[in-house]
Design an enzyme around this catalytic site. Structure first.
Site, PDB file in Angstrom:
ATOM      1  N   TYR A  30       0.792  -1.226   0.000  1.00 54.17           N
ATOM      2  CA  TYR A  30       0.000   0.000   0.000  1.00 54.17           C
ATOM      3  C   TYR A  30       0.828   1.282   0.000  1.00 54.17           C
ATOM      4  CZ  TYR A  30      -3.621  -3.330   1.260  1.00 54.17           C
ATOM      5  OH  TYR A  30      -4.482  -4.400   1.264  1.00 54.17           O
ATOM      6  N   HIS A  44      -8.793   1.440  -5.753  1.00 53.42           N
ATOM      7  CA  HIS A  44      -7.985   0.593  -4.871  1.00 53.42           C
ATOM      8  C   HIS A  44      -6.525   0.987  -5.038  1.00 53.42           C
ATOM      9  CE1 HIS A  44     -11.330  -1.987  -3.857  1.00 53.42           C
ATOM     10  NE2 HIS A  44     -11.675  -1.921  -5.135  1.00 53.42           N
TER      11      HIS A  44
END
Length: 149
Positions: free
Chosen positions: A24, A101
Site C-alpha cells: 500500500y 484501490h
C-alpha cells in the site's frame, strides 16, 4: 457553489503508511486526504474525505450523499468483496461512483478479484496508489463539465 464529491475509505485504511507498505505504500491517510484536497481545489471541486472501520457508518454516509453530492469516490477496502449492503446503498444514492484501490487487486489473492461495486461504478481504478484517487477526482471534474455544457 463548487460541486461536492464524497471520498470514502473502508476498513483498515486508517493504517496506511504502516500496514503492509510493500502493498500500500508509505503514504498515510492524512497524506492521501491532502492529495485529494489539492486535486479537488485545482479542478474547482470540494470534497468530503472520510474513513471508517464500521460498515453501517459508511452506508449512512452514502445515504446522506444522495441529493447533496455530485459523485462518490470509494475505496471499500475488504468490503469490496463482501458487502452487498454497500453496493445497494451506492445504487440507492443515484450518484455516479468511481471505485478505487491502492493496490492491483487482480495481482493478489483470488478472493480479492471479486467486487460487488465494480458492476455499478462508472469506472474502476486499481494499482496506481494514491494517484488513482486523483485520477478519479479529475474524471469527475471532466464529467461535470460535460454535463454542464
Amino acid at each position: 457553489m463548487k460541486p461536492l464529491i464524497l471520498v470514502l475509505n473502508g476498513p483498515n485504511l486508517n493504517m496506511l503508511g504502516t500496514r503492509e507498505p510493500a502493498q500500500y505504500g508509505h503514504e498515510t491517510l492524512a497524506d492521501l486526504a491532502q492529495g485529494c484536497a489539492d486535486t479537488a481545489h485545482a479542478h474547482g471541486l470540494e470534497i468530503e474525505f472520510r474513513q471508517t472501520n464500521h460498515e453501517g457508518e459508511l452506508i449512512d454516509w452514502i445515504h446522506a450523499a444522495r441529493g447533496r453530492c455530485a459523485g462518490i469516490v470509494i475505496n471499500p477496502g475488504a468490503w469490496t468483496h463482501t458487502s452487498v449492503a454497500i453496493r445497494d446503498a451506492l445504487v440507492a444514492s443515484e450518484l455516479p461512483v468511481i471505485e478505487v484501490h491502492l493496490s492491483n487487486v487482480h495481482k493478489r489473492e483470488p478472493f480479492r478479484h471479486l467486487s460487488f461495486v465494480s458492476s455499478i461504478a462508472v469506472g474502476v481504478i486499481c494499482g496506481l496508489g494514491s494517484h488513482g484517487y486523483r485520477m478519479a477526482l479529475s474524471h469527475f471534474a471532466e464529467l461535470l463539465q460535460e454535463r454542464a455544457a
